[in-house]
Structure formats: structure tokens, C-alpha cells
Design an enzyme around this catalytic site. Structure first.
Site, short mmCIF file in Angstrom:
data_model
loop_
_atom_site.label_atom_id
_atom_site.label_comp_id
_atom_site.label_asym_id
_atom_site.label_seq_id
_atom_site.Cartn_x
_atom_site.Cartn_y
_atom_site.Cartn_z
CG HIS A 7 -1.86 1.07 1.39
ND1 HIS A 7 -1.89 1.90 2.48
CD2 HIS A 7 -2.86 1.49 0.58
CE1 HIS A 7 -2.87 2.77 2.35
NE2 HIS A 7 -3.47 2.55 1.22
CG HIS A 50 -3.46 9.17 0.13
ND1 HIS A 50 -4.11 9.97 1.06
CD2 HIS A 50 -4.26 8.10 -0.08
CE1 HIS A 50 -5.24 9.38 1.40
NE2 HIS A 50 -5.36 8.25 0.72
O1 G3P Z 1 -7.04 1.14 -2.66
C1 G3P Z 1 -6.85 0.85 -1.32
C2 G3P Z 1 -6.61 2.11 -0.55
O2 G3P Z 1 -5.44 2.71 -1.04
C3 G3P Z 1 -7.74 3.08 -0.61
O3 G3P Z 1 -7.62 4.09 0.28
O4 G3P Z 1 -7.16 6.36 1.02
O5 G3P Z 1 -5.37 4.61 1.14
O6 G3P Z 1 -6.03 5.54 -1.04
P1 G3P Z 1 -6.49 5.20 0.33
MG MG Z 2 -4.74 4.40 -2.38
#
Ligand code: G3P
Ligand code: MG
Length: 247
Positions: A7, A50
Site C-alpha cells: 500500500h 495520496h
Molecule cells: O485502494 C486501497 C486504498 O489505497 C484506498 O484508500 O485512502 O489509502 O487511497 P487510500
Molecule cells: Mg490508495
């Protein structure tokens, strides 16, 4: 099949969404996927970040869609995390393609909802550019396009139909009409927030014939439980601790 997605790269060990974080993820034994967030500047340049604003993860402030790439390209995207990473910049999408080809990593490309007054125009530009730039990705690599924003997932269906698409849901936003939303943009994959996710909900989604990935799972026991429930993959900041669950 159970997939571990790094992530924002290996974001527990390096600043999220930087080349350092993606390279750290690529060096994790057995890890095949990284997730990254794509945003667009006022002058239509794709950058990897992000938040809608630069404030949290860079040393400058402001809203991405209201700034030109020239104004943000020198910002440090790593100093907030550690001075060791002070030279990290906001990656461009071209750099992500180069990274993926070099390290042979699959990409989950999350399209960030566009803020500001030119949202639909910039959204179209974002998707068209991603589609064009992905032509340079090695054909052996896999791509998953995802977004919270249904309009962006629909645009992805129109402009790059060959790639699988996922709709991302916060737990509270996952309501009874979820299949209608997925059907609208030709998606068969749900990426849902882990908060209060139950076995019953997992089974309901899986039994309806959809793929299901869960974010963000940093606890090994929880990841294992989700695997046992039939979840297809998890997004984690700690891919180094979970990669052995890949199957
Ligand atoms: O796609 C999974 C996750 O990345 C979604 O949430 O806010 O971390 O981009 P965020
Ligand atoms: Mg994400």
C-alpha cells in the site's frame, strides 16, 4: 489465490508513494503488487500522491489541482518521514512505468478523485494519459485500476477497457446498491475498507461472484483470517511482514 498489495509502496519503512517506497516494496521477497495513488496538476501532469493537498507529505503546501508541476517538482516528498529520504520527489507516472518495468512489479493504480473547479476535464485528462502511458508497460505485467470515484472508473472502462477495474468503498459507504455501482462501470472487483468487515459481508460479496480486496490490513492475524474467509487480497503498509501469505 491471495494477493498482498504494498500500500503506497512499503510505506511503513519509506515515505509513502515515493520511488524509495516502491523500490523497498519491490525488494520484499514474494511481493508482486504495489498500490499507488495518481493525482493531476493544474497543467495536467500526473504525479503520485495520496492527499488532495501537498501539506502532509511534502515540504510545501497547496492543492495539487491548483498548482503547476513546475511549482511542485522540487518539493521533498520524503523529509517529513525521515531526513534520510529528503531527496525523494513526487514521482511522475512515467517514473512509475520505468519502476514497474525495471522491477517487474504489477501495479494497482488508484485514480484520485479530482478536486477544484475543472474536475471533469482534469479527470478525463488523467484517465487518457494513464491509458496512453500504460502502453509502455511490459505486457507481462498486471494492472488493476481502482477508484472511490465512479466517474473515474467509468472513464477507465471507456479508455482502457482491457484492464481490470475495482471500485473502492469506505466501510460506511458500502450500501445495498453496491452492485449497481459496479455494474455501471463494468467492474467485478470490490476494494473495501477493513473497518468492521464481517465474515457474512465477505461471503455475501464473494457468493455474488465478485472479487474482494480489503484495505488497510497491517495485522498478520487479521490478514490470515481474511484469507480464510475467502478474501482475494489485502493492501498493507507492512508488505515485508505479510508477503509470505501470497498464494
Ligand atoms: O485502494 C486501497 C486504498 O489505497 C484506498 O484508500 O485512502 O489509502 O487511497 P487510500
Ligand atoms: Mg490508495
Amino acid at each position: 489465490m491471495f494477493n498482498i498489495y504494498g500500500h503506497r509502496g512499503l510505506s511503513s519503512k519509506a515515505p509513502e508513494n515515493t520511488i524509495a517506497a516502491f523500490e523497498a516494496a519491490a525488494k520484499v521477497t514474494g511481493l508482486k503488487w504495489v498500490e499507488l495513488d495518481v493525482a493531476i496538476t493544474k497543467d495536467e501532469q500526473l504525479v503520485i500522491i495520496h492527499d488532495d493537498f501537498l501539506d502532509r507529505t511534502t515540504d510545501i503546501v497547496g492543492e495539487i489541482t491548483q498548482l503547476e508541476y513546475e511549482e511542485i517538482k522540487h518539493a521533498s516528498a520524503g523529509n517529513w518521514f525521515s531526513s534520510k529520504f529528503k531527496d525523494e520527489k513526487l514521482p511522475t507516472f512515467d517514473e512509475i512505468i520505468t519502476f514497474a518495468n525495471e522491477y517487474q512489479m504489477n501495479l494497482n493504480i488508484e485514480l484520485k478523485g479530482v478536486t477544484g473547479n475543472n474536475g471533469s476535464g482534469l479527470s478525463l485528462s488523467m484517465v487518457q494519459q494513464v491509458a496512453e502511458k500504460l502502453k509502455d508497460l511490459d505486457k507481462s505485467l498486471n494492472v488493476l485500476i481502482s477508484s472511490f470515484n465512479i466517474y473515474l472508473v467509468k472513464l477507465a472502462e471507456v479508455h482502457m477497457p482491457a484492464y481490470k477495474r475495482a471500485v473502492i468503498f469506505k466501510a460506511a459507504a458500502f450500501q445495498g446498491d453496491w452492485r449497481t455501482l459496479l455494474d455501471f462501470c463494468g467492474s467485478t472487483i470490490v476494494n473495501i475498507e477493513d473497518a468492521k468487515l464481517t465474515k457474512n459481508r465477505v461471503r455475501a460479496i464473494k457468493d455474488a461472484g465478485y472479487e474482494l480486496n480489503v484495505w488497510t490490513v497491517n495485522n498478520k492475524m487479521r490478514a490470515n483470517q481474511l484469507d480464510n474467509w475467502g478474501v482475494d487480497g489485502v493492501f498493507t503498509d507492512k508488505a515485508d511482514e505479510l508477503a509470505h501469505l501470497n498464494s
